[in-house]
Design a protein around this motif. Structure first.
Motif, PDB file in Angstrom:
ATOM      1  N   UNK A  91      41.875  47.987 -15.401  1.00 29.98           N
ATOM      2  CA  UNK A  91      42.335  46.659 -14.933  1.00 29.98           C
ATOM      3  C   UNK A  91      42.720  46.685 -13.612  1.00 29.98           C
ATOM      4  N   UNK A  92      43.669  47.738 -13.170  1.00 33.29           N
ATOM      5  CA  UNK A  92      44.128  47.910 -11.910  1.00 33.29           C
ATOM      6  C   UNK A  92      43.146  48.356 -10.939  1.00 33.29           C
ATOM      7  N   UNK A  93      42.262  49.107 -11.348  1.00 29.56           N
ATOM      8  CA  UNK A  93      41.305  49.821 -10.326  1.00 29.56           C
ATOM      9  C   UNK A  93      40.455  48.919  -9.799  1.00 29.56           C
ATOM     10  N   UNK A  94      40.203  48.057 -10.883  1.00 30.00           N
ATOM     11  CA  UNK A  94      39.140  46.721 -10.651  1.00 30.00           C
ATOM     12  C   UNK A  94      39.697  45.912  -9.641  1.00 30.00           C
ATOM     13  N   UNK A  95      41.127  45.588  -9.783  1.00 24.78           N
ATOM     14  CA  UNK A  95      41.503  44.496  -8.939  1.00 24.78           C
ATOM     15  C   UNK A  95      41.645  45.017  -7.375  1.00 24.78           C
ATOM     16  N   UNK A  96      41.779  46.395  -7.215  1.00 23.65           N
ATOM     17  CA  UNK A  96      41.971  46.969  -6.063  1.00 23.65           C
ATOM     18  C   UNK A  96      40.803  46.309  -4.951  1.00 23.65           C
ATOM     19  N   UNK A  97      41.186  45.933  -3.980  1.00 18.16           N
ATOM     20  CA  UNK A  97      40.046  45.612  -3.149  1.00 18.16           C
ATOM     21  C   UNK A  97      39.524  46.559  -2.350  1.00 18.16           C
ATOM     22  N   UNK A  98      40.594  47.645  -1.816  1.00 19.89           N
ATOM     23  CA  UNK A  98      40.172  48.641  -1.060  1.00 19.89           C
ATOM     24  C   UNK A  98      39.363  49.761  -1.828  1.00 19.89           C
ATOM     25  N   UNK A  99      38.548  50.526  -1.418  1.00 20.02           N
ATOM     26  CA  UNK A  99      37.812  51.676  -2.216  1.00 20.02           C
ATOM     27  C   UNK A  99      38.570  52.704  -2.215  1.00 20.02           C
TER      28      UNK A  99
ATOM     29  N   UNK B  10      34.755  43.886 -21.455  1.00 21.49           N
ATOM     30  CA  UNK B  10      34.955  45.079 -22.410  1.00 21.49           C
ATOM     31  C   UNK B  10      36.340  45.548 -22.368  1.00 21.49           C
ATOM     32  N   UNK B  11      37.141  45.955 -21.105  1.00 17.89           N
ATOM     33  CA  UNK B  11      38.274  46.396 -21.237  1.00 17.89           C
ATOM     34  C   UNK B  11      39.270  45.384 -22.106  1.00 17.89           C
ATOM     35  N   UNK B  12      38.819  43.938 -21.666  1.00 21.69           N
ATOM     36  CA  UNK B  12      39.806  43.049 -22.100  1.00 21.69           C
ATOM     37  C   UNK B  12      39.343  42.584 -23.637  1.00 21.69           C
ATOM     38  N   UNK B  13      38.237  43.161 -24.145  1.00 20.89           N
ATOM     39  CA  UNK B  13      38.119  42.581 -25.650  1.00 20.89           C
ATOM     40  C   UNK B  13      38.956  43.631 -26.611  1.00 20.89           C
ATOM     41  N   UNK B  14      39.611  42.593 -27.387  1.00 26.86           N
ATOM     42  CA  UNK B  14      40.024  43.373 -28.611  1.00 26.86           C
ATOM     43  C   UNK B  14      39.462  44.226 -29.641  1.00 26.86           C
ATOM     44  N   UNK B  15      38.068  44.282 -29.361  1.00 26.51           N
ATOM     45  CA  UNK B  15      37.179  44.717 -30.224  1.00 26.51           C
ATOM     46  C   UNK B  15      36.826  46.438 -29.635  1.00 26.51           C
ATOM     47  N   UNK B  16      37.355  46.791 -28.443  1.00 23.05           N
ATOM     48  CA  UNK B  16      36.911  47.812 -27.710  1.00 23.05           C
ATOM     49  C   UNK B  16      37.888  48.814 -27.984  1.00 23.05           C
ATOM     50  N   UNK B  17      37.382  49.960 -28.325  1.00 27.53           N
ATOM     51  CA  UNK B  17      38.169  51.333 -28.531  1.00 27.53           C
ATOM     52  C   UNK B  17      37.651  52.077 -27.540  1.00 27.53           C
ATOM     53  N   UNK B  18      38.451  52.810 -26.672  1.00 29.90           N
ATOM     54  CA  UNK B  18      37.794  53.836 -25.814  1.00 29.90           C
ATOM     55  C   UNK B  18      37.241  54.963 -26.347  1.00 29.90           C
ATOM     56  N   UNK B  19      37.720  55.484 -27.601  1.00 31.75           N
ATOM     57  CA  UNK B  19      37.088  56.626 -28.315  1.00 31.75           C
ATOM     58  C   UNK B  19      35.666  56.295 -28.860  1.00 31.75           C
ATOM     59  N   UNK B  20      35.742  55.120 -29.384  1.00 30.34           N
ATOM     60  CA  UNK B  20      34.522  54.581 -30.152  1.00 30.34           C
ATOM     61  C   UNK B  20      33.470  54.175 -29.461  1.00 30.34           C
ATOM     62  N   UNK B  21      33.619  53.305 -28.368  1.00 31.95           N
ATOM     63  CA  UNK B  21      32.849  52.657 -27.607  1.00 31.95           C
ATOM     64  C   UNK B  21      31.775  51.700 -28.026  1.00 31.95           C
ATOM     65  N   UNK B  22      32.452  50.801 -28.968  1.00 32.20           N
ATOM     66  CA  UNK B  22      31.496  49.779 -29.528  1.00 32.20           C
ATOM     67  C   UNK B  22      31.094  48.654 -28.642  1.00 32.20           C
ATOM     68  N   UNK B  23      30.288  48.755 -27.769  1.00 29.34           N
ATOM     69  CA  UNK B  23      30.048  47.799 -26.566  1.00 29.34           C
ATOM     70  C   UNK B  23      29.216  46.545 -27.279  1.00 29.34           C
ATOM     71  N   UNK B  24      28.668  46.820 -28.434  1.00 29.59           N
ATOM     72  CA  UNK B  24      27.672  45.647 -28.888  1.00 29.59           C
ATOM     73  C   UNK B  24      28.691  44.600 -29.366  1.00 29.59           C
ATOM     74  N   UNK B  25      30.105  44.776 -29.712  1.00 29.05           N
ATOM     75  CA  UNK B  25      30.861  43.690 -30.180  1.00 29.05           C
ATOM     76  C   UNK B  25      31.498  42.826 -29.019  1.00 29.05           C
ATOM     77  N   UNK B  26      31.060  43.060 -27.761  1.00 31.72           N
ATOM     78  CA  UNK B  26      31.728  42.132 -26.809  1.00 31.72           C
ATOM     79  C   UNK B  26      30.304  41.714 -26.054  1.00 31.72           C
TER      80      UNK B  26
END
Lengths: 217, 152
Positions: free
Chosen positions: A80-88, B119-135
């Motif tokens: 989230x933080x990296x996405x909001x950064x406008x500078x690359x 994806x990141x903000x979705x409560x169904x997303x887990x970084x290890x499992x990566x179930x993108x279809x739920x989003x």
């Protein structure tokens, strides 16, 4: 939605790195949607109460659970933080850079406060730990810890660390940046100290590598 | 012509999201295991190239933007957290030379706006499992890509 209680500490702009981080922090703070600070603090308080009820007397388990929650939050906050950064430009690749970025930029963006950084002299001149000093804690604005959690009941009794969330957060966030750290909440205003202090110590820099799927057979 | 496939990798090389566009019969590989191998090879290439750049380059910048071959191009956007967004396409020969930049900017936008929001903000997303279809990432991605002039 009222804007979160943004008590900006007097930001001392020494050195270009600090100045840049502070400026980024304020810019980010203006860009993110705000939520109500009281709602945030009260929700967290209710959450801690629930966890306490779930685990009963096992304070260590409660702390661990709060830390785990913080960890999964931290893992997402990085993107989230990296996405909001406008500078690359990449904000930090070395451990000590993360101190300034965390304290001034990231804390400002997510919590509306800034923290001060104190870098500890490590052994052999290697500086691998720092402390973040926060004067106010948006998570604990209405909180009073009852006596049984304020001081240990006896020798070796664990303390309830209300702010374990921060520790897990920082740990999770830095883990996504290939740094394994250990975080401890050293001083807490809930227990009578004058400031909140989080100590962050670098354990190892994880080598950037491919996961288990790529291991040679 | 146009985009052949769209891939998102995480730090460890796991394919978080992969989608093929274009005509299915033009693809010679259709077996699932082989597709997975192909994606691993793509990740390996991007990863190894980044290491090479890090050792060759005098500056700190190690981002890999584009790999261009005779037949096609891969555009790539990486983040500090290790996520890589890559699109594999055959560029339109009539396209202006600055198209690469617009595509990189689009990849950046896809990461910043679509990935983080969906994806990141979705409560169904887990970084290890990566179930993108739920989003609803795929839906949003398709809507966005169709609107791009370089996508055909």
């Amino acid at each position: 939605m009222a804007s979160a209680a943004a008590s900006s500490t007097s930001a001392v702009a020494g050195g270009s790195n600090k100045g840049a981080a502070i400026a980024t922090g304020s810019a980010l703070w203006n860009r993110v949607p705000k939520a109500n600070a009281e709602l945030f603090a009260l929700t967290y308080g209710a959450l801690v109460t629930e966890v306490l009820r779930d685990f009963g007397d096992d304070i260590n388990a409660v702390n661990e659970q709060l830390d785990k929650m913080g960890h999964s939050m931290g893992v997402r906050c990085v993107d989230e933080y990296l996405a909001k950064l406008s500078t690359a430009a990449p904000p930090c690749s070395k451990f000590l850079d993360t101190a300034e970025v965390l304290a001034k930029s990231a804390f400002k963006m997510f919590l509306g406060i800034t923290a001060d950084v104190v870098i500890h002299e490590g052994t052999e001149g290697k500086e691998d730990s720092y402390s973040l000093i926060m004067t106010d804690n948006p998570l604990a604005i209405f909180v009073e810890l009852p006596d049984q959690y304020q001081s240990p009941a006896g020798e070796g009794q664990p303390l309830l660390e209300y702010n374990s969330l921060y520790c897990g957060l920082i740990r999770g966030a830095l883990e996504m940046l290939n740094m394994r750290v250990e975080c401890k909440f050293v001083k807490s205003t809930l227990r009578g100290d004058d400031v909140n202090e989080i100590k962050v110590a670098l354990k190892e820099v994880v080598a950037e590598g491919a996961g288990a799927e790529y291991q040679e057979e | 012509m146009g985009v052949h496939s769209f891939l998102v990798f995480d730090r460890k090389g796991k394919t978080m999201f992969a989608k093929r566009y274009g005509k299915a019969d033009a693809e010679s590989i259709s077996d699932e295991a082989q597709l997975e191998e192909q994606r691993k090879l793509v990740f390996g290439m991007l990863f190894s190239l980044r290491e090479v750049i890090a050792s060759l380059s005098p500056s700190e910048e190690t981002a890999l933007h584009t790999v261009q071959t005779g037949a096609s191009t891969i555009h790539n956007y990486e983040t500090n957290s290790g996520m890589r967004v890559a699109v594999y396409m055959t560029p339109n020969p009539m396209a202006p030379p600055s198209e690469g930049d617009t595509i990189c900017k689009s990849l950046e936008h896809i990461y910043k706006e679509l990935w983080v929001q969906c994806v990141i903000r979705s409560p169904l997303y887990r970084p290890t499992e990566g179930n993108i279809n739920a989003t609803n990432f795929e839906q949003k991605l398709d809507d966005y890509l169709v609107a791009q002039p370089w996508f055909r």
